[in-house]
Design a protein around this motif. Sequence first.
Motif, mmCIF file in Angstrom:
data_model
loop_
_atom_site.group_PDB
_atom_site.id
_atom_site.type_symbol
_atom_site.label_atom_id
_atom_site.label_comp_id
_atom_site.label_asym_id
_atom_site.label_seq_id
_atom_site.Cartn_x
_atom_site.Cartn_y
_atom_site.Cartn_z
ATOM 1 N N ALA A 1 0.837 -46.128 -7.737
ATOM 2 C CA ALA A 1 0.704 -45.182 -6.622
ATOM 3 C C ALA A 1 1.949 -45.217 -5.755
ATOM 4 O O ALA A 1 2.451 -44.175 -5.320
ATOM 5 C CB ALA A 1 -0.538 -45.500 -5.792
ATOM 6 N N SER A 2 2.463 -46.394 -5.533
ATOM 7 C CA SER A 2 3.682 -46.547 -4.733
ATOM 8 C C SER A 2 4.868 -45.865 -5.414
ATOM 9 O O SER A 2 5.656 -45.167 -4.766
ATOM 10 C CB SER A 2 3.957 -48.037 -4.524
ATOM 11 N N LYS A 3 4.985 -46.029 -6.729
ATOM 12 C CA LYS A 3 6.076 -45.393 -7.478
ATOM 13 C C LYS A 3 5.925 -43.871 -7.490
ATOM 14 O O LYS A 3 6.920 -43.147 -7.393
ATOM 15 C CB LYS A 3 6.123 -45.939 -8.907
ATOM 16 N N MET A 4 4.687 -43.402 -7.600
ATOM 17 C CA MET A 4 4.456 -41.957 -7.577
ATOM 18 C C MET A 4 4.834 -41.380 -6.216
ATOM 19 O O MET A 4 5.491 -40.334 -6.151
ATOM 20 C CB MET A 4 2.987 -41.646 -7.893
ATOM 21 N N ARG A 5 4.437 -42.052 -5.143
ATOM 22 C CA ARG A 5 4.804 -41.571 -3.800
ATOM 23 C C ARG A 5 6.324 -41.575 -3.622
ATOM 24 O O ARG A 5 6.877 -40.667 -3.003
ATOM 25 C CB ARG A 5 4.121 -42.413 -2.721
ATOM 26 N N ALA A 6 7.002 -42.560 -4.183
ATOM 27 C CA ALA A 6 8.465 -42.607 -4.104
ATOM 28 C C ALA A 6 9.078 -41.401 -4.830
ATOM 29 O O ALA A 6 10.045 -40.801 -4.337
ATOM 30 C CB ALA A 6 8.999 -43.917 -4.688
ATOM 31 N N LEU A 7 8.525 -41.039 -5.982
ATOM 32 C CA LEU A 7 9.013 -39.860 -6.704
ATOM 33 C C LEU A 7 8.773 -38.587 -5.891
ATOM 34 O O LEU A 7 9.627 -37.704 -5.834
ATOM 35 C CB LEU A 7 8.356 -39.755 -8.076
ATOM 36 N N LEU A 8 7.618 -38.512 -5.235
ATOM 37 C CA LEU A 8 7.330 -37.355 -4.387
ATOM 38 C C LEU A 8 8.299 -37.295 -3.203
ATOM 39 O O LEU A 8 8.820 -36.221 -2.874
ATOM 40 C CB LEU A 8 5.881 -37.394 -3.879
ATOM 41 N N ARG A 9 8.553 -38.429 -2.568
ATOM 42 C CA ARG A 9 9.502 -38.456 -1.455
ATOM 43 C C ARG A 9 10.895 -38.023 -1.915
ATOM 44 O O ARG A 9 11.598 -37.294 -1.210
ATOM 45 C CB ARG A 9 9.557 -39.852 -0.824
ATOM 46 N N GLY A 10 11.292 -38.436 -3.110
ATOM 47 C CA GLY A 10 12.575 -38.015 -3.664
ATOM 48 C C GLY A 10 12.639 -36.513 -3.861
ATOM 49 O O GLY A 10 13.670 -35.888 -3.610
ATOM 50 N N LEU A 11 11.537 -35.917 -4.299
ATOM 51 C CA LEU A 11 11.481 -34.469 -4.473
ATOM 52 C C LEU A 11 11.618 -33.761 -3.127
ATOM 53 O O LEU A 11 12.356 -32.788 -2.999
ATOM 54 C CB LEU A 11 10.175 -34.068 -5.164
ATOM 55 N N HIS A 12 10.935 -34.268 -2.113
ATOM 56 C CA HIS A 12 11.022 -33.683 -0.775
ATOM 57 C C HIS A 12 12.450 -33.793 -0.233
ATOM 58 O O HIS A 12 12.922 -32.892 0.463
ATOM 59 C CB HIS A 12 10.041 -34.367 0.185
ATOM 60 N N THR A 13 13.128 -34.875 -0.569
ATOM 61 C CA THR A 13 14.515 -35.059 -0.126
ATOM 62 C C THR A 13 15.448 -34.100 -0.866
ATOM 63 O O THR A 13 16.332 -33.491 -0.268
ATOM 64 C CB THR A 13 14.963 -36.518 -0.351
ATOM 65 N N ALA A 14 15.239 -33.958 -2.167
ATOM 66 C CA ALA A 14 16.087 -33.088 -2.982
ATOM 67 C C ALA A 14 15.898 -31.615 -2.638
ATOM 68 O O ALA A 14 16.846 -30.831 -2.699
ATOM 69 C CB ALA A 14 15.797 -33.307 -4.470
ATOM 70 N N LEU A 15 14.676 -31.247 -2.278
ATOM 71 C CA LEU A 15 14.356 -29.858 -1.938
ATOM 72 C C LEU A 15 13.726 -29.829 -0.549
ATOM 73 O O LEU A 15 12.517 -30.007 -0.406
ATOM 74 C CB LEU A 15 13.378 -29.259 -2.952
ATOM 75 N N ALA A 16 14.542 -29.600 0.451
ATOM 76 C CA ALA A 16 14.055 -29.612 1.840
ATOM 77 C C ALA A 16 12.951 -28.586 2.078
ATOM 78 O O ALA A 16 12.150 -28.736 3.002
ATOM 79 C CB ALA A 16 15.221 -29.374 2.786
ATOM 80 N N GLU A 17 12.879 -27.549 1.250
ATOM 81 C CA GLU A 17 11.864 -26.504 1.423
ATOM 82 C C GLU A 17 10.469 -26.937 0.973
ATOM 83 O O GLU A 17 9.488 -26.252 1.252
ATOM 84 C CB GLU A 17 12.251 -25.238 0.647
ATOM 85 N N VAL A 18 10.358 -28.057 0.268
ATOM 86 C CA VAL A 18 9.050 -28.530 -0.183
ATOM 87 C C VAL A 18 8.252 -28.993 1.032
ATOM 88 O O VAL A 18 8.714 -29.811 1.819
ATOM 89 C CB VAL A 18 9.184 -29.665 -1.227
ATOM 90 N N GLU A 19 7.060 -28.426 1.176
ATOM 91 C CA GLU A 19 6.216 -28.729 2.328
ATOM 92 C C GLU A 19 5.079 -29.684 1.987
ATOM 93 O O GLU A 19 4.572 -30.372 2.866
ATOM 94 C CB GLU A 19 5.655 -27.434 2.901
ATOM 95 N N ALA A 20 4.656 -29.705 0.734
ATOM 96 C CA ALA A 20 3.542 -30.566 0.320
ATOM 97 C C ALA A 20 3.658 -30.839 -1.169
ATOM 98 O O ALA A 20 4.170 -29.999 -1.926
ATOM 99 C CB ALA A 20 2.211 -29.885 0.619
ATOM 100 N N SER A 21 3.198 -32.015 -1.584
ATOM 101 C CA SER A 21 3.204 -32.343 -3.008
ATOM 102 C C SER A 21 2.121 -33.364 -3.302
ATOM 103 O O SER A 21 1.695 -34.108 -2.408
ATOM 104 C CB SER A 21 4.568 -32.884 -3.442
ATOM 105 N N ALA A 22 1.687 -33.364 -4.556
ATOM 106 C CA ALA A 22 0.652 -34.309 -4.973
ATOM 107 C C ALA A 22 0.712 -34.508 -6.483
ATOM 108 O O ALA A 22 1.137 -33.612 -7.220
ATOM 109 C CB ALA A 22 -0.730 -33.804 -4.573
ATOM 110 N N VAL A 23 0.281 -35.680 -6.904
ATOM 111 C CA VAL A 23 0.082 -35.977 -8.321
ATOM 112 C C VAL A 23 -1.427 -36.023 -8.520
ATOM 113 O O VAL A 23 -2.120 -36.799 -7.851
ATOM 114 C CB VAL A 23 0.715 -37.324 -8.721
ATOM 115 N N VAL A 24 -1.910 -35.171 -9.412
ATOM 116 C CA VAL A 24 -3.349 -35.010 -9.612
ATOM 117 C C VAL A 24 -3.684 -35.272 -11.071
ATOM 118 O O VAL A 24 -2.996 -34.775 -11.965
ATOM 119 C CB VAL A 24 -3.781 -33.571 -9.221
ATOM 120 N N SER A 25 -4.739 -36.050 -11.306
ATOM 121 C CA SER A 25 -5.167 -36.302 -12.684
ATOM 122 C C SER A 25 -5.801 -35.033 -13.251
ATOM 123 O O SER A 25 -6.209 -34.134 -12.508
ATOM 124 C CB SER A 25 -6.172 -37.456 -12.724
#
Length: 132
Positions: free
Chosen positions: A11-35
């Motif tokens: 979960a920690s690694k997934m959140r880190a990947l999401l934070r990286g996406l938000h950093t790479a694309l400032a326009e991203v407002e929300a993200s989630a990993v869903v089973s």
Amino acid sequence: MSAPQNNDPRASKMRALLRGLHTALAEVEASAVVSRDGITMASLLDASSDKDRFGAMCASLLALADRAGKEVDRGRLRQVILDGSKGPMLLTQAGDHAVLAVAADPKANLGRMILETRKVAVELAKLLDETA
């Protein structure tokens, strides 16, 4: 596949990947990993968003899109793009076990968003496959 708990390193690694996406694309407002069964495994959502309801809806959308694609012989589903008046939302397959859901500002560059979300989805798939 069981959903990772908050203290689970996945979960920690997934959140880190999401934070990286938000950093790479400032326009991203929300993200989630869903089973595939609708469990939100990691998310960066607004406090007003219900992550469980969001996860369930994303899984339902993905299942319907997958069936529609099969009906017209489109092969394996890779991505669903929803275009709303307040911006796009992408659902991107992350291997066999999950989907990456990303919502962005209407000014987001959709082409770049597709490329970046696919990169993150590949990383999520690797993470989930190595711990499956």
